[in-house]
Design a protein around this motif. Structure first.
Motif, PDB file in Angstrom:
ATOM      1  N   LEU A  91       0.733  -1.265   0.092  1.00 57.17           N
ATOM      2  CA  LEU A  91      -0.012   0.018  -0.026  1.00 57.17           C
ATOM      3  C   LEU A  91       0.967   1.273  -0.056  1.00 57.17           C
ATOM      4  O   LEU A  91       0.256   2.262  -0.366  1.00 57.17           O
ATOM      5  CB  LEU A  91      -0.983   0.139   1.180  1.00 57.17           C
ATOM      6  N   ARG A  94       0.728   4.570  -2.657  1.00 57.82           N
ATOM      7  CA  ARG A  94      -0.243   4.519  -3.326  1.00 57.82           C
ATOM      8  C   ARG A  94      -1.424   5.648  -2.783  1.00 57.82           C
ATOM      9  O   ARG A  94      -1.031   5.989  -1.627  1.00 57.82           O
ATOM     10  CB  ARG A  94      -1.029   3.262  -3.324  1.00 57.82           C
ATOM     11  N   ILE A  96      -5.089   6.786  -1.266  1.00 62.67           N
ATOM     12  CA  ILE A  96      -6.034   6.439  -0.546  1.00 62.67           C
ATOM     13  C   ILE A  96      -7.018   7.395  -0.255  1.00 62.67           C
ATOM     14  O   ILE A  96      -6.733   8.667  -0.124  1.00 62.67           O
ATOM     15  CB  ILE A  96      -5.796   5.604   0.792  1.00 62.67           C
ATOM     16  N   ALA A 119      -3.515   3.144   7.591  1.00 62.33           N
ATOM     17  CA  ALA A 119      -2.849   3.845   6.452  1.00 62.33           C
ATOM     18  C   ALA A 119      -2.292   5.484   7.072  1.00 62.33           C
ATOM     19  O   ALA A 119      -3.351   6.219   7.371  1.00 62.33           O
ATOM     20  CB  ALA A 119      -3.342   4.170   5.112  1.00 62.33           C
ATOM     21  N   VAL A 129      -7.983   1.110   6.852  1.00 60.63           N
ATOM     22  CA  VAL A 129      -7.984   0.289   5.791  1.00 60.63           C
ATOM     23  C   VAL A 129      -9.235  -0.493   5.740  1.00 60.63           C
ATOM     24  O   VAL A 129      -8.932  -1.544   6.563  1.00 60.63           O
ATOM     25  CB  VAL A 129      -6.686  -0.085   5.123  1.00 60.63           C
ATOM     26  N   ILE A 135      -8.436   2.683  -2.946  1.00 55.64           N
ATOM     27  CA  ILE A 135      -6.860   2.795  -3.154  1.00 55.64           C
ATOM     28  C   ILE A 135      -6.582   2.799  -4.664  1.00 55.64           C
ATOM     29  O   ILE A 135      -7.076   1.689  -5.195  1.00 55.64           O
ATOM     30  CB  ILE A 135      -6.236   1.649  -2.197  1.00 55.64           C
TER      31      ILE A 135
END
Length: 136
Positions: A91, A94, A96, A119, A129, A135
């Motif tokens: 993750l 990335r 979100i 996150a 999450v 995401i």
């Protein structure tokens, strides 16, 4: 009949960090207690009316099955932790967006908890999450 080893074993309970480890500790204590009681019962049985060996074997088999199930749970818990760490690593970097669109940003780090992932964005905001989170 002296049952002090049983009392000592019951007093020697230890705490553990994971539910599976706690269950394993409890099962070990119960298994050891069962064996101690079985030996004491055999030592003090009435010679004119001995214990039924079939019932003893059935009890021992049941305790063995419980012990194996707890070991399986410990391995599954380890597998789930490994999966969570792998997911957390994928993750980072990335983008979100929270389920209510209130927070959005690039993931700087991921915190892994026993009940899920959180996150941490470059802005310092935190997003759980979970369902509804986007995401990219």
């Amino acid at each position: 009949m002296d049952v002090n080893p049983v009392a000592a074993a019951s007093a020697a309970k230890t705490s553990s960090t994971s539910p599976a480890a706690a269950a394993a500790n409890k099962a070990t204590l119960d298994y050891d207690t069962f064996l101690t009681l079985l030996v004491e019962q055999m030592k003090n049985q009435d010679p004119t009316d001995p214990m039924d060996s079939t019932e003893q074997i059935a009890q021992l088999a049941t305790f063995s099955q419980v012990e194996q199930t707890i070991q399986t749970n410990k391995h599954l818990e380890s597998l789930l932790q490994s999966s969570s760490l792998s997911q957390a690593g994928s993750l980072i970097g990335r983008t979100i967006t929270a389920s209510d669109d209130s927070i959005s940003g690039v993931i700087k780090e991921v915190q892994v908890y026993s009940d899920g992932l959180v996150a941490v964005l470059e802005s310092g905001d935190k997003v759980v999450v979970g369902p509804g989170v986007i995401i990219k």
